[in-house]
Design an enzyme around this catalytic site. Structure first.
Site, PDB file in Angstrom:
ATOM      1  N   SER A 173       0.832  -1.195   0.000  1.00  0.00           N
ATOM      2  CA  SER A 173       0.000   0.000   0.000  1.00  0.00           C
ATOM      3  C   SER A 173       0.882   1.266   0.000  1.00  0.00           C
ATOM      4  CB  SER A 173      -0.958  -0.048   1.194  1.00  0.00           C
ATOM      5  OG  SER A 173      -1.972   0.915   1.075  1.00  0.00           O
ATOM      6  N   ASP A 268      -9.970  -3.895  -5.308  1.00  0.00           N
ATOM      7  CA  ASP A 268      -9.140  -2.892  -4.657  1.00  0.00           C
ATOM      8  C   ASP A 268      -9.144  -1.649  -5.527  1.00  0.00           C
ATOM      9  OD1 ASP A 268      -7.116  -1.324  -3.575  1.00  0.00           O
ATOM     10  OD2 ASP A 268      -5.631  -2.925  -3.516  1.00  0.00           O
ATOM     11  N   HIS A 298      -7.707  -5.212  -0.786  1.00  0.00           N
ATOM     12  CA  HIS A 298      -6.590  -4.445  -0.239  1.00  0.00           C
ATOM     13  C   HIS A 298      -6.382  -4.831   1.230  1.00  0.00           C
ATOM     14  CE1 HIS A 298      -4.018  -0.812  -0.795  1.00  0.00           C
ATOM     15  NE2 HIS A 298      -4.100  -0.743   0.530  1.00  0.00           N
TER      16      HIS A 298
END
Length: 326
Positions: A173, A268, A298
């Site tokens: 991320s 995501d 995610h």
């Protein structure tokens, strides 16, 4: 090769190519029942608490041969790092790991279990980095701290049985953003030599016209509005959005960067920007593996106790490490 979906503006997962992973669906349902707010609806303190709560979704931390704390001198003071050494014959490759959390949240604590698993499974020394968090410390604070830890890991690899000639970066991320950014920094500054970059559902640019931002706008833990909120905390001004050390796809050239593994999740909102970055790297002549994980969301890299398919990401990392750092 990516099993690309036909682009669609529909958000109902039932009409997409693959169904949502059942364990992910159960988790999302449980979080909804608990009344978990989206990040853009939280205060900074609430967002940090929510990210730390991922520890509750993780398996029991594995034993490693050695786990030691060290201090790295950053531009604004000391940074804590944690070095994980597996029980394997050295010298070993070294991966510097940058945690996710939107540059606002995350810590060595929430990254502990995945770093232990990574060290044991891939037979690498993992150097888990901390960095200053936004909004108290906005861009370029996190990027500069991330580079400081990378430089330290290269200089001190031998102390832990590591091989500085087989140095890579990894992050998920916002940590995937930082991993991509320090690879750029190292190329631009000529040191240290980074041999591989592993980007797990990376956040790559401040704004872009990506179908996944609409397809997966809400309902899958990280929302498109949440991504925007994190960027607002991180950047000091709008000009920063085009700085390649914030949005790496904005670099004038991506040539000469280390081989990359780009992993994305189907459900995501960041999916398409990660894949676009992988394609841009490939176009610049960088060896790239882009792997989309159908049905996943995610954050799955931190969900070892809740989503069994998290292991597929570790398998992809294993294969990539064997190819590029062995």
């Amino acid at each position: 090769a990516i099993p690309f979906l036909n682009t669609s503006t529909q958000t109902n997962h039932e009409i997409l190519q693959m169904p949502l992973d059942p364990h992910s669906e159960n988790l999302l349902g449980a979080l909804q029942e608990q009344g978990l707010k989206s990040f853009e609806q939280m205060s900074v303190a609430e967002a940090r608490g929510a990210v730390e709560s991922f520890i509750g979704l993780q398996a029991e931390p594995q034993e490693v041969k050695q786990a030691v704390e060290r201090t790295v001198e950053g531009e604004a003071g000391a940074l804590q790092v944690r070095v994980y050494v597996p029980d394997a014959e050295g010298p070993l490759p070294v991966l510097v790991y940058y945690h996710g959390g939107g540059w606002v949240a995350g810590s060595l604590a929430v990254a502990d279990e995945p770093c232990r698993a990574l060290a044991n499974r891939s037979g690498v020394i993992v150097v888990a980095a901390s960095y200053r968090l936004a909004p108290e410390a906005r861009f370029p604070a996190a990027a500069n701290d991330a580079y400081a830890v990378l430089s330290w890991a290269s200089a001190h690899a031998e102390e832990f049985g590591g091989d500085a000639a087989r140095l890579g970066v990894i992050g998920d991320s916002a940590g995937g953003n930082l991993a991509a950014v320090v690879a750029l920094m190292a190329r631009d500054r000529g040191t240290p030599a980074v041999k591989a970059q592993i980007l797990t559902y990376p956040v790559i640019q401040r704004s872009g016209n990506f179908p996944s931002l609409e397809e997966n706008r809400e309902g899958y833990l990280l929302t498109t509005a949440g991504i925007g909120w994190f960027w607002e905390q991180y950047l000091a001004n709008e000009e920063d959005a085009t700085n390649p050390y914030a949005s790496p796809i904005m670099a004038e050239s991506l040539a000469g960067l280390p081989p990359a593994l780009v992993m994305t999740a189907e459900f995501d909102p960041t999916r398409d920007e990660g894949e676009s970055y992988g394609q841009a790297l490939e176009k610049a002549g960088v060896p790239v593996t882009i792997q989309r994980f159908e049905g996943l969301i995610h954050g799955v890299y931190w969900m070892s106790g809740a989503v069994p398919r998290h292991v597929e990401l570790y398998e992809a990392i294993d294969n990539f490490v064997s190819q590029h750092l062995s």
